[in-house]
Design a protein around this motif. Sequence first.
Motif, PDB file in Angstrom:
ATOM      1  N   UNK A  58       0.839  -1.205   0.000  1.00 38.06           N
ATOM      2  CA  UNK A  58       0.000   0.000   0.000  1.00 38.06           C
ATOM      3  C   UNK A  58       0.874   1.255   0.000  1.00 38.06           C
ATOM      4  N   UNK A  59       1.974   1.216   0.750  1.00 40.20           N
ATOM      5  CA  UNK A  59       2.898   2.353   0.793  1.00 40.20           C
ATOM      6  C   UNK A  59       3.557   2.552  -0.564  1.00 40.20           C
ATOM      7  N   UNK A  60       3.997   1.459  -1.170  1.00 38.58           N
ATOM      8  CA  UNK A  60       4.612   1.535  -2.497  1.00 38.58           C
ATOM      9  C   UNK A  60       3.620   2.107  -3.509  1.00 38.58           C
ATOM     10  N   UNK A  61       2.389   1.630  -3.483  1.00 35.15           N
ATOM     11  CA  UNK A  61       1.361   2.108  -4.417  1.00 35.15           C
ATOM     12  C   UNK A  61       1.133   3.611  -4.234  1.00 35.15           C
ATOM     13  N   UNK A  62       1.029   4.044  -3.000  1.00 37.26           N
ATOM     14  CA  UNK A  62       0.806   5.467  -2.727  1.00 37.26           C
ATOM     15  C   UNK A  62       1.979   6.318  -3.226  1.00 37.26           C
ATOM     16  N   UNK A  63       3.208   5.860  -2.968  1.00 38.63           N
ATOM     17  CA  UNK A  63       4.384   6.623  -3.398  1.00 38.63           C
ATOM     18  C   UNK A  63       4.467   6.725  -4.915  1.00 38.63           C
ATOM     19  N   UNK A  64       4.292   5.600  -5.593  1.00 39.95           N
ATOM     20  CA  UNK A  64       4.383   5.595  -7.064  1.00 39.95           C
ATOM     21  C   UNK A  64       3.264   6.451  -7.652  1.00 39.95           C
ATOM     22  N   UNK A  65       2.055   6.282  -7.144  1.00 42.02           N
ATOM     23  CA  UNK A  65       0.934   7.031  -7.705  1.00 42.02           C
ATOM     24  C   UNK A  65       1.035   8.537  -7.431  1.00 42.02           C
ATOM     25  N   UNK A  67       3.841  10.207  -7.287  1.00 46.10           N
ATOM     26  CA  UNK A  67       4.832  10.699  -8.257  1.00 46.10           C
ATOM     27  C   UNK A  67       4.230  10.773  -9.652  1.00 46.10           C
ATOM     28  N   UNK A  68       3.472   9.749 -10.016  1.00 48.13           N
ATOM     29  CA  UNK A  68       2.836   9.769 -11.339  1.00 48.13           C
ATOM     30  C   UNK A  68       1.845  10.920 -11.458  1.00 48.13           C
ATOM     31  N   UNK A  69       1.056  11.129 -10.419  1.00 50.18           N
ATOM     32  CA  UNK A  69       0.057  12.208 -10.460  1.00 50.18           C
ATOM     33  C   UNK A  69       0.733  13.560 -10.655  1.00 50.18           C
ATOM     34  N   UNK A  70       1.839  13.763  -9.965  1.00 54.52           N
ATOM     35  CA  UNK A  70       2.562  15.029 -10.105  1.00 54.52           C
ATOM     36  C   UNK A  70       3.097  15.186 -11.530  1.00 54.52           C
ATOM     37  N   UNK A  71       3.636  14.106 -12.081  1.00 52.72           N
ATOM     38  CA  UNK A  71       4.162  14.156 -13.453  1.00 52.72           C
ATOM     39  C   UNK A  71       3.032  14.354 -14.461  1.00 52.72           C
TER      40      UNK A  71
END
Length: 114
Positions: A58-65, A67-71
């Motif tokens: 869940x932490x990994x998903x939140x971190x990746x998402x 970063x993607x949202x910002x990009x």
Amino acid sequence: MPTKASFKKLIAGLFSLSLFLAVPASAITLKEAQSQGLVGEANSGYIAPVQSGSPEIEKLVAEVNNKRKAEYAAIAKRNNIDISQVAARAAEKLEARLAKGEYYQDNLGRWKQK
């Protein structure tokens, strides 16, 4: 027979060792999680757990998402388009890049393996 002081040092050493050993387990990468079938590329342009996820996933998903949202937001702003358009295009590209056996969501939200 161990003294009380040496016993305390042993316990402290084991505690430190357990912390050291726990770090790699909590630092799973996106690629590792994808190759193990723990997360997949959702049809939204973000990742999601394929099955119920652990706190680490869940932490990994939140971190990746995040970063993607910002990009995606930066790309949308540069091109004066909606972020959902960027995310949809990213979903297509990310699905195409998956290795054989990794998971993605089809248009109906079902998980499939490439």
